[in-house]
Design an enzyme around this catalytic site. Sequence first.
Site, PDB file in Angstrom:
ATOM      1  N   GLN A 221      43.676  38.210  52.711  1.00 20.35           N
ATOM      2  CA  GLN A 221      43.334  39.448  53.414  1.00 20.35           C
ATOM      3  C   GLN A 221      43.512  39.267  54.913  1.00 20.35           C
ATOM      4  O   GLN A 221      43.221  38.201  55.452  1.00 20.35           O
ATOM      5  CB  GLN A 221      41.873  39.793  53.095  1.00 20.35           C
ATOM      6  CG  GLN A 221      41.444  41.164  53.517  1.00 20.35           C
ATOM      7  CD  GLN A 221      40.099  41.551  52.914  1.00 20.35           C
ATOM      8  OE1 GLN A 221      39.691  41.015  51.893  1.00 20.35           O
ATOM      9  NE2 GLN A 221      39.414  42.477  53.530  1.00 20.35           N
TER      10      GLN A 221
ATOM     11  N   SER B 277      42.529  32.263  49.497  1.00 17.36           N
ATOM     12  CA  SER B 277      41.509  33.245  49.116  1.00 17.36           C
ATOM     13  C   SER B 277      42.094  34.291  48.162  1.00 17.36           C
ATOM     14  O   SER B 277      42.494  33.956  47.045  1.00 17.36           O
ATOM     15  CB  SER B 277      40.910  33.875  50.374  1.00 17.36           C
ATOM     16  OG  SER B 277      39.802  34.687  50.069  1.00 17.36           O
ATOM     17  N   LEU B 278      42.196  35.548  48.589  1.00 15.28           N
ATOM     18  CA  LEU B 278      42.833  36.582  47.776  1.00 15.28           C
ATOM     19  C   LEU B 278      44.211  36.128  47.273  1.00 15.28           C
ATOM     20  O   LEU B 278      44.611  36.437  46.144  1.00 15.28           O
ATOM     21  CB  LEU B 278      42.995  37.854  48.631  1.00 15.28           C
ATOM     22  CG  LEU B 278      44.039  38.882  48.175  1.00 15.28           C
ATOM     23  CD1 LEU B 278      43.603  39.555  46.886  1.00 15.28           C
ATOM     24  CD2 LEU B 278      44.295  39.896  49.270  1.00 15.28           C
TER      25      LEU B 278
ATOM     26  N   ARG C 176      37.767  42.835  42.412  1.00  9.04           N
ATOM     27  CA  ARG C 176      37.253  41.889  43.414  1.00  9.04           C
ATOM     28  C   ARG C 176      36.963  42.613  44.727  1.00  9.04           C
ATOM     29  O   ARG C 176      35.906  42.427  45.335  1.00  9.04           O
ATOM     30  CB  ARG C 176      38.288  40.787  43.632  1.00  9.04           C
ATOM     31  CG  ARG C 176      37.931  39.702  44.651  1.00  9.04           C
ATOM     32  CD  ARG C 176      39.116  38.751  44.780  1.00  9.04           C
ATOM     33  NE  ARG C 176      38.811  37.551  45.534  1.00  9.04           N
ATOM     34  CZ  ARG C 176      39.056  37.383  46.828  1.00  9.04           C
ATOM     35  NH1 ARG C 176      39.586  38.377  47.535  1.00  9.04           N
ATOM     36  NH2 ARG C 176      38.769  36.237  47.433  1.00  9.04           N
TER      37      ARG C 176
ATOM     38  N   HIS D  96      33.171  34.062  51.019  1.00 11.23           N
ATOM     39  CA  HIS D  96      33.071  32.635  50.679  1.00 11.23           C
ATOM     40  C   HIS D  96      31.742  32.028  51.146  1.00 11.23           C
ATOM     41  O   HIS D  96      31.694  30.938  51.711  1.00 11.23           O
ATOM     42  CB  HIS D  96      34.269  31.863  51.243  1.00 11.23           C
ATOM     43  CG  HIS D  96      35.575  32.384  50.721  1.00 11.23           C
ATOM     44  ND1 HIS D  96      35.974  32.188  49.411  1.00 11.23           N
ATOM     45  CD2 HIS D  96      36.545  33.121  51.307  1.00 11.23           C
ATOM     46  CE1 HIS D  96      37.147  32.785  49.234  1.00 11.23           C
ATOM     47  NE2 HIS D  96      37.503  33.368  50.346  1.00 11.23           N
TER      48      HIS D  96
ATOM     49  N   GLN E  40      35.239  30.692  43.390  1.00 13.29           N
ATOM     50  CA  GLN E  40      35.875  30.849  44.704  1.00 13.29           C
ATOM     51  C   GLN E  40      35.118  31.784  45.648  1.00 13.29           C
ATOM     52  O   GLN E  40      35.057  31.548  46.852  1.00 13.29           O
ATOM     53  CB  GLN E  40      37.318  31.355  44.508  1.00 13.29           C
ATOM     54  CG  GLN E  40      38.166  31.370  45.756  1.00 13.29           C
ATOM     55  CD  GLN E  40      39.089  32.575  45.813  1.00 13.29           C
ATOM     56  OE1 GLN E  40      38.643  33.721  45.835  1.00 13.29           O
ATOM     57  NE2 GLN E  40      40.378  32.314  45.828  1.00 13.29           N
TER      58      GLN E  40
END
Length: 297
Positions: free
Chosen positions: A10, A89-90, A114, A199, A248
Site C-alpha cells: 500500500q 505487506s499487501l 483485508r 502490523h 502477518q
Amino acid sequence: MKKAFVFPGQGAQFPGMGKDMYDTSDVARTMFDKANEVLGYSITDIMFDGTEEDLRQTRVTQPAVFLHSVVSAACLGEKFAPDMVAGHSLGEFSALTAAGALTFEDGLKLVYARAMAMQKACEAKPSTMAAIIGLPFEEIERICCEVSTEGNVVVPANYNTPVQLVISGDCDAVNEACTKIKEAGAKRALPLKVGGAFHSPLMQPAKEELEKAIEAVEFMTPRCPVYQNVDALPHTDASEIKANLIAQLTSPVRWTEQAERMIADGATEFIECGPGKALCGMMAKINREISCTVVEL
C-alpha cells in the site's frame, strides 16, 4: 542466475495506474473487467481517472495496488519466470496470486476483505505509524519496549532497510517513542500519513476477521518458493502459507531479512512488479551489488 519477482504494498498507488495496460493488452483488459465484476464497483474508473484522494479510499487502495501488480505479472507472459517471489505487506497477496497459490478471483476477494477489516480496526481506535531513519534496530526495539504499556502500545512494524524501520501503535505511544528515538540519536523520526497502526497488536480484530476469509479459500502449491513477511523464509506448503498470511497483520514485515535471504539462496536479479519503484529503492540500501529493475510494459 536466479530471478526474484517482488511486489509492492500500500502506498504505491498513483492516478492513472493501469490505464496503459488496459488500453494495449487483451490480457489486462480481461483481468481489469473481471475485477470490476468481482468487486461490484468500477475500480478501473477510479484507477484510471480518479484523484490521489480517490485512490486513498480503503475499498480502492489495496485492491488497486494488488490488481496493477498481478496484471503486470500476467502481461509479462513467459517472461514471468520466477525462481522465487515475495511481497511487502499487501504485496504478499500479489506474490501468492502471481505464483499460482491463489486464483486471481480469490486473491482479489481476500485483498478486499483485508482492506475492509483493517479499515474497521483503524476506526475502532486512533493509531499511527512513523518511519525511523539512522538508528540501530536493537535500540529502536528497546525504546518501543520501554514506552509500551497495556493499552498504549508501540512496536516495530516494517524492517524496510538496514537504516529504516517503521514503528506502529497508539498515537501517544508512537509520539513518545519518536521523541526518545530522536534523543537516542536517530537522524529522523517521520510520522506517516496512514489510517492506522498496521502490523501491530491493534490489528487483532482485523486479523480475526481475515482469518475466517483465508480459511474459507483454497490455497494451492505455488510454482516457486514464496518468501513471507512473518519469518523471512521460503514456503511452498499451502497450510504454512495460510498461517503466515494470517499472522502477518499483527506481525512485523521483515523485508530486509527477506531480501538478504533471497540473495543468500541465489537471487541475482530482483524485478519489481507493480506500481512505483519503492522496493528497488529499498534494495539499493540493502545490497547495492544486486540488480533491481521495474517491470515496464
